[in-house]
Design a protein around this motif. Sequence first.
Motif, PDB file in Angstrom:
ATOM      1  N   UNK A 229       1.092   7.707   3.174  1.00  0.00           N
ATOM      2  CA  UNK A 229       1.819   7.618   1.898  1.00  0.00           C
ATOM      3  C   UNK A 229       2.636   8.883   1.651  1.00  0.00           C
ATOM      4  N   UNK A 230       2.066  10.044   2.002  1.00  0.00           N
ATOM      5  CA  UNK A 230       2.809  11.293   1.840  1.00  0.00           C
ATOM      6  C   UNK A 230       4.009  11.313   2.788  1.00  0.00           C
ATOM      7  N   UNK A 231       3.809  10.902   4.047  1.00  0.00           N
ATOM      8  CA  UNK A 231       4.908  10.891   5.024  1.00  0.00           C
ATOM      9  C   UNK A 231       6.044   9.973   4.573  1.00  0.00           C
ATOM     10  N   UNK A 232       5.663   8.837   3.947  1.00  0.00           N
ATOM     11  CA  UNK A 232       6.673   7.863   3.524  1.00  0.00           C
ATOM     12  C   UNK A 232       7.237   8.173   2.142  1.00  0.00           C
ATOM     13  N   UNK A 233       6.615   9.160   1.471  1.00  0.00           N
ATOM     14  CA  UNK A 233       6.989   9.482   0.086  1.00  0.00           C
ATOM     15  C   UNK A 233       6.850   8.236  -0.803  1.00  0.00           C
ATOM     16  N   UNK A 234       5.713   7.553  -0.660  1.00  0.00           N
ATOM     17  CA  UNK A 234       5.418   6.314  -1.398  1.00  0.00           C
ATOM     18  C   UNK A 234       4.094   6.486  -2.132  1.00  0.00           C
ATOM     19  N   UNK A 235       3.792   5.541  -3.006  1.00  0.00           N
ATOM     20  CA  UNK A 235       2.444   5.465  -3.575  1.00  0.00           C
ATOM     21  C   UNK A 235       1.814   4.162  -3.104  1.00  0.00           C
ATOM     22  N   UNK A 236       0.525   4.059  -3.322  1.00  0.00           N
ATOM     23  CA  UNK A 236      -0.168   2.838  -2.878  1.00  0.00           C
ATOM     24  C   UNK A 236       0.379   1.621  -3.617  1.00  0.00           C
ATOM     25  N   UNK A 237       0.865   1.820  -4.848  1.00  0.00           N
ATOM     26  CA  UNK A 237       1.395   0.697  -5.630  1.00  0.00           C
ATOM     27  C   UNK A 237       2.652   0.101  -4.976  1.00  0.00           C
ATOM     28  N   UNK A 238       3.313   0.880  -4.087  1.00  0.00           N
ATOM     29  CA  UNK A 238       4.508   0.361  -3.405  1.00  0.00           C
ATOM     30  C   UNK A 238       4.167  -0.639  -2.305  1.00  0.00           C
ATOM     31  N   UNK A 239       2.895  -0.720  -1.929  1.00  0.00           N
ATOM     32  CA  UNK A 239       2.498  -1.584  -0.808  1.00  0.00           C
ATOM     33  C   UNK A 239       2.227  -3.004  -1.297  1.00  0.00           C
ATOM     34  N   UNK A 240       2.719  -3.986  -0.536  1.00  0.00           N
ATOM     35  CA  UNK A 240       2.439  -5.382  -0.911  1.00  0.00           C
ATOM     36  C   UNK A 240       1.025  -5.778  -0.493  1.00  0.00           C
ATOM     37  N   UNK A 241       0.633  -5.352   0.708  1.00  0.00           N
ATOM     38  CA  UNK A 241      -0.717  -5.674   1.184  1.00  0.00           C
ATOM     39  C   UNK A 241      -1.336  -4.499   1.925  1.00  0.00           C
ATOM     40  N   UNK A 242      -2.629  -4.322   1.727  1.00  0.00           N
ATOM     41  CA  UNK A 242      -3.409  -3.361   2.503  1.00  0.00           C
ATOM     42  C   UNK A 242      -4.478  -4.172   3.241  1.00  0.00           C
ATOM     43  N   UNK A 243      -4.389  -4.163   4.578  1.00  0.00           N
ATOM     44  CA  UNK A 243      -5.335  -4.941   5.386  1.00  0.00           C
ATOM     45  C   UNK A 243      -6.337  -3.994   6.031  1.00  0.00           C
ATOM     46  N   UNK A 244      -7.543  -4.013   5.512  1.00  0.00           N
ATOM     47  CA  UNK A 244      -8.598  -3.156   6.057  1.00  0.00           C
ATOM     48  C   UNK A 244      -9.323  -3.873   7.181  1.00  0.00           C
ATOM     49  N   UNK A 245      -9.678  -3.107   8.212  1.00  0.00           N
ATOM     50  CA  UNK A 245     -10.638  -3.637   9.184  1.00  0.00           C
ATOM     51  C   UNK A 245     -11.847  -4.167   8.410  1.00  0.00           C
ATOM     52  N   UNK A 246     -12.280  -5.362   8.768  1.00  0.00           N
ATOM     53  CA  UNK A 246     -13.337  -6.034   8.000  1.00  0.00           C
ATOM     54  C   UNK A 246     -14.716  -5.620   8.529  1.00  0.00           C
ATOM     55  N   UNK A 247     -15.202  -4.486   8.070  1.00  0.00           N
ATOM     56  CA  UNK A 247     -16.521  -4.006   8.520  1.00  0.00           C
ATOM     57  C   UNK A 247     -17.587  -4.298   7.481  1.00  0.00           C
ATOM     58  N   UNK A 248     -17.254  -4.095   6.221  1.00  0.00           N
ATOM     59  CA  UNK A 248     -18.255  -4.213   5.166  1.00  0.00           C
ATOM     60  C   UNK A 248     -17.489  -4.247   3.833  1.00  0.00           C
ATOM     61  N   UNK A 249     -17.760  -5.259   3.014  1.00  0.00           N
ATOM     62  CA  UNK A 249     -17.026  -5.401   1.746  1.00  0.00           C
ATOM     63  C   UNK A 249     -17.271  -4.205   0.827  1.00  0.00           C
ATOM     64  N   UNK A 250     -18.446  -3.567   0.943  1.00  0.00           N
ATOM     65  CA  UNK A 250     -18.714  -2.397   0.077  1.00  0.00           C
ATOM     66  C   UNK A 250     -17.864  -1.204   0.502  1.00  0.00           C
TER      67      UNK A 250
END
Length: 318
Positions: A229-250
């Motif tokens: 996010x720092x490299x792109x000069x963006x915030x997380x709110x600018x992202x449409x989707x964040x796809x996490x590796x599915x290891x554990x919902x917690x």
Amino acid sequence: MSGIDILGTGCYVPEYTLSNDELSTMVDTSDEWIYPRTGIKNRHISKTENTSELARIAAERAIADSGVSKEDIGFIIVATCSADHIMPSVSCMLQKLLDLPEHVMAFDMNAACTGFVYAMSIANAMLATRPDRLALVIGAEVFSKMLDYTDRSTCILFGDGAGAVVARHNPRGALQEAIFSRGDADASHIYIPGVPFAGRQEPPYCKMSGQDVFKFAVEAPIQSMKQILADLDCTIADMDYVLFHQANARIIASICKRLKIKDAQLYCNIEEYGNTSAASIPIMLDEMNRKGLLKKGHKLLLVGFGAGLTWGTLYMEW
Ligand code: COA
């Protein structure tokens, strides 16, 4: 910045589903214990298919979805830590099974559950050197074959599956990554034994220090996400989707809370598949693609973390 276009996606999971209730007849556990701690209800388990077979079907679907000619494929990268053999590689097997041209560079790479993020980063670099060719990038695992089904702390977590994408260089695209590793040289977090030495062979089972891995997994991905996010000069709110590796919902919930990621920015399927290691992110991409959730220009973060230790975040535009 240049990047890649994903031209097609595919996935495949074995038919047989192992539920928490069925697992609790095999080992001392229960749905009441597993679901609140992990978010997992089911996992798909291969009975006879090995990694190359899962990968073949996912790849065939991705090639069909992309509508490209097999002749144009120049690279096959299979991210896996459960290859059929140490050699030949799954990717070399696929070159034959899919009837791909001999000009492909085919290799497997192991960055455990971060494998697909690493593989996409490699594909991006390779496609930039050969923009006339396409890359077939696959995450495929039969993790269930490396589990000790008497060890309730590991056998509840993992499932089998494969996901694939066909990617093309885009000189006007945008792909950036923040990728890390921290050598777990004494294999104290999570490991699966490898080459046997004379007179010494451990059973090929996954062993894990669950709490140490949990602590790592709720911290390390935040570092890579903040860096991107720092490299792109963006915030997380600018992202449409964040796809996490599915290891554990917690683990995912903890990261989302700290980074203020909204539910609408997430796609998760851990409840149905458990942790499919390198396959989890491309399986999600294919499901989202087939559901029509991904629109041209959407900004995505792909977030991987796993054994090695390895972790990383890849930013790309759909
Ligand atoms: N069913 C019932 N009880 C279980 C159990 C199961 N499947 N697994 C462990 N337990 C028991 C333990 O034996 C222990 O019992 P005790 O207190 O009588 O000794 C108790 O539950 C707590 O064990 P603990 O290991 O502290 O549980 P936990 O809350 O850390 O949860 C994990 C265990 C594995 C779910 C959790 O540590 C985790 O998800 N870690 C990350 C793993 C991961 O994602 N790995 C892949 C990364 S890519």
